[in-house]
Scaffold this motif. Structure first.
Motif, PDB file in Angstrom:
ATOM      1  N   VAL A 277       0.849  -1.200   0.000  1.00  0.00           N
ATOM      2  CA  VAL A 277       0.000   0.000   0.000  1.00  0.00           C
ATOM      3  C   VAL A 277       0.881   1.245   0.000  1.00  0.00           C
ATOM      4  N   ASN A 278       0.514   2.213  -0.814  1.00  0.00           N
ATOM      5  CA  ASN A 278       1.216   3.492  -0.825  1.00  0.00           C
ATOM      6  C   ASN A 278       0.824   4.267   0.439  1.00  0.00           C
ATOM      7  N   LEU A 279       1.801   4.431   1.318  1.00  0.00           N
ATOM      8  CA  LEU A 279       1.484   5.009   2.634  1.00  0.00           C
ATOM      9  C   LEU A 279       1.015   6.455   2.548  1.00  0.00           C
ATOM     10  N   GLU A 280       1.599   7.191   1.614  1.00  0.00           N
ATOM     11  CA  GLU A 280       1.175   8.589   1.459  1.00  0.00           C
ATOM     12  C   GLU A 280      -0.288   8.676   1.035  1.00  0.00           C
ATOM     13  N   GLU A 281      -0.628   7.808   0.071  1.00  0.00           N
ATOM     14  CA  GLU A 281      -2.017   7.769  -0.406  1.00  0.00           C
ATOM     15  C   GLU A 281      -2.953   7.377   0.727  1.00  0.00           C
ATOM     16  N   PHE A 282      -2.479   6.411   1.521  1.00  0.00           N
ATOM     17  CA  PHE A 282      -3.323   5.932   2.612  1.00  0.00           C
ATOM     18  C   PHE A 282      -3.540   7.034   3.642  1.00  0.00           C
ATOM     19  N   GLU A 283      -2.499   7.763   3.917  1.00  0.00           N
ATOM     20  CA  GLU A 283      -2.656   8.867   4.871  1.00  0.00           C
ATOM     21  C   GLU A 283      -3.630   9.916   4.322  1.00  0.00           C
ATOM     22  N   LYS A 284      -3.537  10.155   3.025  1.00  0.00           N
ATOM     23  CA  LYS A 284      -4.476  11.101   2.390  1.00  0.00           C
ATOM     24  C   LYS A 284      -5.913  10.634   2.570  1.00  0.00           C
ATOM     25  N   LYS A 285      -6.084   9.320   2.445  1.00  0.00           N
ATOM     26  CA  LYS A 285      -7.419   8.756   2.601  1.00  0.00           C
ATOM     27  C   LYS A 285      -7.946   9.009   4.022  1.00  0.00           C
ATOM     28  N   ILE A 286      -7.090   8.761   5.001  1.00  0.00           N
ATOM     29  CA  ILE A 286      -7.490   9.008   6.398  1.00  0.00           C
ATOM     30  C   ILE A 286      -7.828  10.493   6.586  1.00  0.00           C
ATOM     31  N   ASN A 287      -6.971  11.342   6.035  1.00  0.00           N
ATOM     32  CA  ASN A 287      -7.220  12.783   6.165  1.00  0.00           C
ATOM     33  C   ASN A 287      -8.552  13.167   5.526  1.00  0.00           C
ATOM     34  N   MET A 288      -8.857  12.515   4.407  1.00  0.00           N
ATOM     35  CA  MET A 288     -10.112  12.826   3.710  1.00  0.00           C
ATOM     36  C   MET A 288     -11.317  12.384   4.546  1.00  0.00           C
ATOM     37  N   TRP A 289     -11.235  11.178   5.120  1.00  0.00           N
ATOM     38  CA  TRP A 289     -12.343  10.719   5.969  1.00  0.00           C
ATOM     39  C   TRP A 289     -12.593  11.726   7.085  1.00  0.00           C
ATOM     40  N   CYS A 290     -11.505  12.208   7.668  1.00  0.00           N
ATOM     41  CA  CYS A 290     -11.646  13.115   8.807  1.00  0.00           C
ATOM     42  C   CYS A 290     -12.170  14.466   8.349  1.00  0.00           C
ATOM     43  N   LYS A 291     -11.732  14.894   7.180  1.00  0.00           N
ATOM     44  CA  LYS A 291     -12.193  16.170   6.651  1.00  0.00           C
ATOM     45  C   LYS A 291     -13.688  16.102   6.348  1.00  0.00           C
ATOM     46  N   GLU A 292     -14.096  14.977   5.765  1.00  0.00           N
ATOM     47  CA  GLU A 292     -15.512  14.803   5.422  1.00  0.00           C
ATOM     48  C   GLU A 292     -16.398  14.733   6.676  1.00  0.00           C
ATOM     49  N   ALA A 293     -15.793  14.332   7.782  1.00  0.00           N
ATOM     50  CA  ALA A 293     -16.590  14.156   9.003  1.00  0.00           C
ATOM     51  C   ALA A 293     -16.892  15.483   9.692  1.00  0.00           C
ATOM     52  N   GLY A 294     -16.205  16.541   9.316  1.00  0.00           N
ATOM     53  CA  GLY A 294     -16.514  17.834   9.915  1.00  0.00           C
ATOM     54  C   GLY A 294     -15.268  18.631  10.254  1.00  0.00           C
ATOM     55  N   GLU A 295     -15.530  19.801  10.796  1.00  0.00           N
ATOM     56  CA  GLU A 295     -14.430  20.744  11.019  1.00  0.00           C
ATOM     57  C   GLU A 295     -13.614  20.441  12.261  1.00  0.00           C
ATOM     58  N   GLY A 296     -12.327  20.755  12.136  1.00  0.00           N
ATOM     59  CA  GLY A 296     -11.467  20.794  13.320  1.00  0.00           C
ATOM     60  C   GLY A 296     -10.971  19.447  13.813  1.00  0.00           C
ATOM     61  N   ILE A 297     -11.226  18.400  13.038  1.00  0.00           N
ATOM     62  CA  ILE A 297     -10.808  17.074  13.501  1.00  0.00           C
ATOM     63  C   ILE A 297      -9.290  16.943  13.395  1.00  0.00           C
ATOM     64  N   ARG A 298      -8.698  16.442  14.474  1.00  0.00           N
ATOM     65  CA  ARG A 298      -7.251  16.266  14.500  1.00  0.00           C
ATOM     66  C   ARG A 298      -6.918  14.776  14.563  1.00  0.00           C
ATOM     67  N   ILE A 299      -5.752  14.446  14.002  1.00  0.00           N
ATOM     68  CA  ILE A 299      -5.320  13.049  14.001  1.00  0.00           C
ATOM     69  C   ILE A 299      -3.945  13.011  14.642  1.00  0.00           C
ATOM     70  N   VAL A 300      -3.756  12.133  15.608  1.00  0.00           N
ATOM     71  CA  VAL A 300      -2.416  11.932  16.141  1.00  0.00           C
ATOM     72  C   VAL A 300      -2.050  10.465  15.986  1.00  0.00           C
ATOM     73  N   TYR A 301      -0.763  10.245  15.748  1.00  0.00           N
ATOM     74  CA  TYR A 301      -0.254   8.889  15.534  1.00  0.00           C
ATOM     75  C   TYR A 301       0.781   8.558  16.604  1.00  0.00           C
ATOM     76  N   PRO A 302       0.393   7.883  17.668  1.00  0.00           N
ATOM     77  CA  PRO A 302       1.405   7.470  18.657  1.00  0.00           C
ATOM     78  C   PRO A 302       2.431   6.513  18.040  1.00  0.00           C
ATOM     79  N   VAL A 303       2.001   5.731  17.061  1.00  0.00           N
ATOM     80  CA  VAL A 303       2.931   4.860  16.345  1.00  0.00           C
ATOM     81  C   VAL A 303       2.579   4.965  14.869  1.00  0.00           C
ATOM     82  N   ARG A 304       3.609   5.156  14.031  1.00  0.00           N
ATOM     83  CA  ARG A 304       3.345   5.178  12.601  1.00  0.00           C
ATOM     84  C   ARG A 304       4.557   4.622  11.873  1.00  0.00           C
TER      85      ARG A 304
END
Lengths: 398, 396
Positions: A277-304
């Protein structure tokens, strides 16, 4: 009397299992003196390299006839995961043998492999065999808690480079069937917490922009992706768990009291991403899900994890050719896979060193991390014979 | 220019921290006792449960045998997120005439307005027909257990209440909102049990899949009710059932698929809904989410009594007339949330929810809750009309 007839390799295995190296406070000192005594029996030099205070890499070295060639690493970790003794039929550190099955935490993961390396080398030495390449049998701490007190730090140290490793063997997983599972890569582990902020207010109101609505959308996106991946795995018999991305919602948190609309809700996911899996693309996907869910959502990665190194399983690769032909010479069925979880191999592969995950346990239920972990003694002894073929093949790679 | 002493008293009361949870009521009880003495009202306080006081101030009427008027307010306030406030939420700072504090709208304003109105009525030398009781309750914000106990207590029966006033809500427009009934509070906790395991696996029958279904069901019902409210202008919030997901917990560590996840919903059920049918619906949602999904009621109110707002009703007519006399525009509604009034109505006693705050943004439970001091002072004048009107309702 039965004890007297036991193969000394099995006795050594059980001795190792009785050394309590359970996280979070493994007794590494006792383990190290055990390795030292084994090295002395093998008449091979033993050394330790401190990684962090109280945590050493323990290394037994058999120098090859051409010590300038890159070496073969036979790696295993020393620590084992916690137990819930109330669910065990025996004391998990007693290594009791019942009907030939040796019950102990670590019997599969992975003290078996550590002793199998030792016993295979003992037999090869006894036969008077000599190999071109140097062999390092290495025991490392803290694999079960992320490797930072072990291989995760050691692989960046000079002492690691000095070992001049050309190829590594590390742990695999049992298989209830005939085939031996062989792992040539592993998935990256992403631990991801999604923080959904919202307008707080009274629990009787209908507010816009609530944390709950965002939370709902976030888990819907993540879990519908989970379902897609699960369906992909189920519909294609060629795929194993290591070939798909798994997502688990493992923690949720939020709220103050029942009648207060909270200002924040959090969802935490354990995600395992295959190296394809292209990790950059996958991260974009996660960012998109969060963006679609509404404003101000933050994502933190304790392990990546970001390493996607794969060890070649091409017949043209000299290491793989040596490994796989040693297997086929013994009529072993093997099945190549991506490791579904994480092992210390990822650190080794990230140095550009090929590494194969392999624990010779076929016809064995998968009990790593489970209650009543055991390994059958015949399977264990057969594993030594398997290494007696594989190790020479690797150590004689031209 | 000196501040009106009523405003100073209001601000003093706001500074006494009575924030949930684990409220220490002792300071506020002492404060109320002091003010009662100052105004010349009888004062009594007692605990309906350990550390859960009820305070009663009484002004005896000319005909003490007549049913009395109850002026109810609660002492506690909801939690704050201080980082979102422009001032300390317990400083009662006044900025451009606006008094910022938790409780400035909900509902320390009303407590002080009752007392200040009575102080003025008393000092004008008037006497009223019926006895007035000011009752200050605890823990209204966490389910009103003290009030629920109090209405069955001998001390309550002795009050012989004929009619009650309690809290309302602010309105940004000109109208004053007047509440004659309220929705039933249902606090529902849904627990989803599932198969635990390693976080790298696909496991069947997980708690996460179930909780997802539960949340989707509850929140889609929330959306339906919101649409219903918006599509019909004759409906106010009190006429629909609201659902909010307010609590969420579960999980041990990142790489362990948890054996249980839980979610809490604050549901306010319209008095026009059949409660049995509604519970069946909740049971169905949980059942459809999978095996081992169970719900429990943290609070399950059944409060569908409505106070008469018919002109022939003597209480309503007195209340309504005094509003008209002052040219107050009023708007009658079902209270969207739960108040202590529900326990009073349950006893068959009419109760009206009313906080005199027009031209005021609705900030109860929100950050930066405030009340303008002119609105606050105007409220005292309003009570100076309403309280005598109610207390002088003739025997009927």
């Amino acid at each position: 009397m039965a004890e007297l007839k036991e193969d000394p390799a099995v006795t050594n295995f059980r001795k190792y299992l009785r050394i309590n190296t359970v996280q979070p406070n493994p007794n590494y000192a006792e383990a190290s003196s055990y390795f030292k005594s084994l090295a002395a029996e093998l008449e091979l030099p033993y050394k330790t390299v401190q990684v962090v205070s109280g945590k050493d890499m323990c290394i037994i070295t058999w120098t090859g006839q051409q010590p300038n060639l890159s070496s073969v690493l036979l790696y295993s970790h020393i620590d084992v995961v916690p137990v819930f003794p109330e669910h065990w039929r025996v004391d998990p550190f007693s290594a009791e043998k019942i009907d030939g099955n040796i019950y102990a935490r670590g019997s599969q993961d992975m003290k078996c492999v550590g002793i199998q390396y030792i016993e295979a080398i003992r037999r090869l030495k006894k036969e008077g065999r000599k190999f071109q390449r140097t062999i390092h049998i290495m025991f490392g701490p803290d694999e079960e808690i992320g490797g930072m007190g072990g291989m995760g730090t050691f692989y960046k140290m000079d002492e690691f480079k000095q070992l001049n490793i050309g190829f590594a063997l590390d742990e695999g997983i049992a298989n209830p069937e005939e085939a031996f599972r062989v792992f040539y890569g592993e998935r990256n582990c992403w631990w991801c917490t999604v923080i959904c902020p919202g307008d707080p207010g009274h629990g009787s109101a209908i507010l816009k922009n609530t944390a709950a609505e965002k939370f709902n959308k976030v888990i819907n996106s993540f879990l519908s992706f989970r379902r897609e991946q699960e369906e992909r795995l189920e519909s294609n018999p060629n795929l194993t768990l290591g070939d798909v991305t798994t997502v688990n919602l493992t923690m949720v948190e939020g709220g103050v009291q029942m009648n207060v609309i909270p200002a924040e809700m959090k969802a935490s996911f354990d995600i395992r991403i295959p190296p394809t899996v292209n990790l950059e693309e996958f991260e974009k996907k996660i960012n998109m899900w969060c963006k679609e869910a509404g404003e101000g959502i933050r994502i933190v990665y304790p392990v990546r994890g970001m390493s996607q190194d794969i060890t070649s399983i091409s017949s043209e690769d000299k290491w793989w050719a040596a490994f796989s032909s040693a297997c086929s010479n013994q009529n072993m069925k093997i099945q190549t896979e991506i490791f579904p979880a994480a092992t210390d191999s990822r650190f080794v592969r990230s140095c550009g060193i090929p590494a194969i995950g392999f624990s010779p346990m076929n016809y064995t239920p998968i009990l790593l991390h489970d209650h009543n972990e055991y390994l059958n003694e015949d399977i264990f002894l057969r594993g030594i014979e398997i290494y007696q073929e594989i190790i020479p093949a690797l150590a004689n790679v031209q | 220019m000196g501040e009106d002493s009523a405003v100073s008293l209001f601000r003093e009361y706001l500074r006494i921290k009575t924030v949930q949870p684990d409220v220490d009521y002792s300071k506020s009880v002492a404060f109320l006792q002091r003010v009662a003495k100052d105004i010349g009202l009888q004062f009594k306080s007692f605990e309906v449960a350990p550390k859960k006081p009820i305070c009663i101030m009484t002004w005896e009427g000319l005909e003490p045998s007549l049913p009395s008027i109850l002026l109810s307010s609660h002492i506690d306030v909801v939690p704050v997120f201080p980082e979102h406030w422009r001032v300390d939420p317990f400083s009662a700072e006044k900025i451009d005439g606006n008094i910022y504090a938790r409780g400035s709208q909900d509902m320390k304003c009303v407590s002080i307005q009752y007392m200040e109105a009575i102080r003025r009525i008393k000092s004008s030398g008037k006497r009223l027909l019926r006895t007035l009781h000011l009752v200050f309750t605890s823990d209204e914000e966490i389910g009103s257990t003290p009030q629920s106990l109090f209405v069955h207590h001998d001390e309550f029966k002795k009050l012989n209440v004929g009619f009650a006033l309690d809290e309302g809500i602010a309105n940004p427009g000109e109208e004053f909102r007047v509440f004659y009934g309220e929705r039933s509070i249902w606090w529902v906790r849904v627990e989803c049990q599932g198969q635990p395991g390693h976080g790298s696996q696909f496991i069947e029958n997980t708690a996460a899949q179930k909780i997802q279904k539960v949340i989707n069901r509850f929140l889609s019902f929330r959306d339906e009710e919101e649409k219903r409210l918006k599509s019909d202008e004759s409906l106010s919030l009190g006429h629909v059932t609201t659902v909010n997901m307010t609590m969420m917990d579960g999980g041990i560590q990142f790489n362990v698929v948890p054996a249980q996840l839980s979610v809490g919903f604050d549901i306010r059920v319209s008095p026009y809904v059949d409660l049995d049918e509604f519970e069946k619906q909740i049971a169905t949602w949980c059942h459809q989410a999978g095996p081992d999904v169970s719900y429990t009621f943290v609070v399950k109110g059944c409060h569908q009594e409505l106070t008469s707002i018919d002109k022939s009703d003597p209480w309503w007519s007195a209340f309504h007339r005094s509003c008209l006399n002052m040219d107050l525009k009023i708007q009658t509604e079902i209270f969207p949330a739960g108040t202590d009034s529900r326990f009073i109505r349950k006893c068959g006693i009419p109760a009206i929810g009313f906080s005199p705050m027009n031209y005021t943004p609705i900030l109860l439970h929100d950050h930066n809750e405030y009340l303008n001091e002119d609105i606050f002072l105007r409220g005292i004048e309003i009570y100076q009309e309403i309280i005598p009107a109610l207390a002088n309702v003739q025997r009927f």
